[in-house]
Scaffold this active site. Structure first.
Site, PDB file in Angstrom:
ATOM      1  CE  LYS A 160       2.198 -18.244   1.391  1.00  0.00           C
ATOM      2  NZ  LYS A 160       1.596 -19.548   1.727  1.00  0.00           N
ATOM      3  CE1 TYR A 180      -4.423  -1.420   0.678  1.00  0.00           C
ATOM      4  CE2 TYR A 180      -2.896  -3.236   0.988  1.00  0.00           C
ATOM      5  CZ  TYR A 180      -4.175  -2.772   0.761  1.00  0.00           C
ATOM      6  OH  TYR A 180      -5.199  -3.674   0.610  1.00  0.00           O
ATOM      7  CG  ASP A 184      -7.725  -4.510   2.420  1.00  0.00           C
ATOM      8  OD1 ASP A 184      -8.888  -4.474   2.851  1.00  0.00           O
ATOM      9  OD2 ASP A 184      -7.347  -3.866   1.438  1.00  0.00           O
ATOM     10  CG  ASP A 193      -1.471 -20.241   3.075  1.00  0.00           C
ATOM     11  OD1 ASP A 193      -0.631 -19.679   3.769  1.00  0.00           O
ATOM     12  OD2 ASP A 193      -1.311 -21.375   2.604  1.00  0.00           O
TER      13      ASP A 193
END
Length: 431
Positions: free
Chosen positions: A230, A158, A320, A296
């Site tokens: 991740k 972002y 988000d 995930d």
């Protein structure tokens, strides 16, 4: 400060000293009503917030509303999507609230919401997710969902550092990458047609986000904080977030927390049985568990094992995705509140987390729950707990009675469909 295009009401100014907000009995609260359905939603929400304060404090406290402008209304009035006076008001008065805003189409500003967060360095996006009795849900046990997402708001992709394919900037970036890092350049499958983005994740940005999440969890007597990442793939950004998060927890909250990093170290030295015994003893002593989950996997586990999660600390993009996915379990983004906060400066803007839905604008039909509950968050942040509790009571009462707006009505048997304004009345009655 002097204002030219907005009116400052009579009231006091919220201040902060040594990390503690000083809130007068009549604080000036800047607000942006929002675009599209924001107009309907804001009218209902403002009445609910005023009623909660009046009911809780019997006139001894009152919110002094100060309208400021952003989005389409600002553009129509001033030919400016985000006037400087709006930023000035949020800077001066510290705490405010806003409805949904349109993002300008075309060049320039990527997002008004992102611009506000960056200008005020609102590094925490706070998204509580809980179920209200009777709200339709796609999961079997929505009552198990009671989580708070701390999403880092200023870093990650972002940041907006991108190089569009075919541009001169893209060509220069590729040339630099090829010259300075040829092995990395060779990993790109189709370099001639690729766009590029840069993903900065800093130790400082991680530290202040994780610090806020842990402190909030301790203050609110939660059981655990989960670092979402991740890091198995992006080892030096997302993996670093995980490692820095654990290091911060142990360095600053060592006597109050137990981390899975400590568990791993004990396992390596003394074996798994000793590590398990150590963790069990720490949790029985009331320590906060700090753990981590791959990004995930967290989407699966927050559905199948929702009761195991309390507070989730995430980077920007993961947060988000995750906050919206969690909202789907408890009724959807239409009633999902949010706050953007800088705990050091005290600045905070609470906001609807959904879009403007222009096709429903001025029809008095959409659910105002997202702004109402964002206002509840704002009152609780200000220390006005009694008024905040009344809003939760009012929402519980209205929904339990099946007096709801069309989005819930179409999913609930025997419900009464209310307009936006009538739902506000039902929440007030439920107080």
């Amino acid at each position: 400060m002097a204002y030219k295009d907005v009116t400052v009401p009579e009231g006091g100014t919220i201040s902060i000293k040594d990390g503690v907000l000083n809130v007068p009995d009549n604080p000036i609260i800047p607000f942006i009503e929002g675009d599209g359905t924001g107009r309907d939603i804001w009218r209902a929400s403002q009445r609910v917030l005023d009623a909660a304060v009046e009911t809780a404090y019997g006139g001894a406290r009152k919110l002094a509303w100060m309208e400021v402008y952003a989005g389409e209304k600002a553009f129509d009035k001033f030919n400016n999507w985000l006037p400087e006076e709006t930023l000035q008001a949020f800077r001066e008065f510290l705490v405010g609230i806003k409805g949904p805003l349109t993002t300008p189409i075309g060049g320039g500003m990527r997002s008004l919401n992102v611009a506000l967060r960056k200008e005020l360095d609102l590094y925490v996006c706070l998204r509580p997710v809980r179920w209200f009795q009777g709200v339709p849900s796609p999961v079997k046990n929505p009552q198990d969902v009671d989580m708070v997402v701390f999403r880092e708001n200023t870093e990650d992709i972002y940041t907006g550092i991108e190089f569009e394919n075919g541009t001169e900037e893209n060509k220069r970036f590729k040339a630099l990458l090829k010259e300075a890092f040829p092995d990395d350049y060779a990993k790109i499958r189709f370099p001639d047609s690729s766009g590029f983005g840069i993903k900065p994740v800093s130790q400082e940005g991680t530290a202040r986000l994780v610090r806020a999440a842990i402190q909030w969890a301790l203050d609110n007597k939660r059981r655990n904080v989960t670092l979402v990442h991740k890091g198995n793939i992006m080892k030096y950004t997302e993996g670093a977030f995980r490692n820095w998060g654990y290091d911060l927890a142990e360095a600053e909250f060592g006597d109050k927390v137990y981390t899975w990093q400590t568990w791993e170290n004990t396992k390596a030295e003394k074996g798994e049985e000793a590590a398990n015994a150590e963790q069990d003893a720490a949790l029985k002593a009331g320590k906060l568990l700090i753990k981590d989950v791959i990004a995930d996997i967290v989407f699966q586990q927050t559905i199948t094992r929702a009761s195991e999660f309390d507070v989730l600390a995430t980077m920007n993009l993961n947060g988000d995705y995750l906050s919206d996915a969690l909202a789907a379990q408890v009724g959807g983004i239409g009633i999902a509140p949010g706050g953007n906060i800088n705990y050091a400066s005290g600045h905070a803007i609470f906001e609807a987390t959904h879009g403007t839905a222009p096709k429903y604008a001025d029809k008095d039909m959409v659910n105002p729950g997202s702004v109402i509950l964002s206002g509840e968050m704002m009152l609780r942040y200000m220390g006005w707990k009694e008024a905040a509790d009344l809003i939760i009571k009012g929402m519980d009462g209205a929904i339990a009675a099946k007096t709801v707006t069309y989005d819930f009505h179409r999913l609930m048997d025997g419900a009464t469909k209310l307009s936006t304004s009538a739902f506000g009345d039902a929440v007030i009655a439920g107080m």
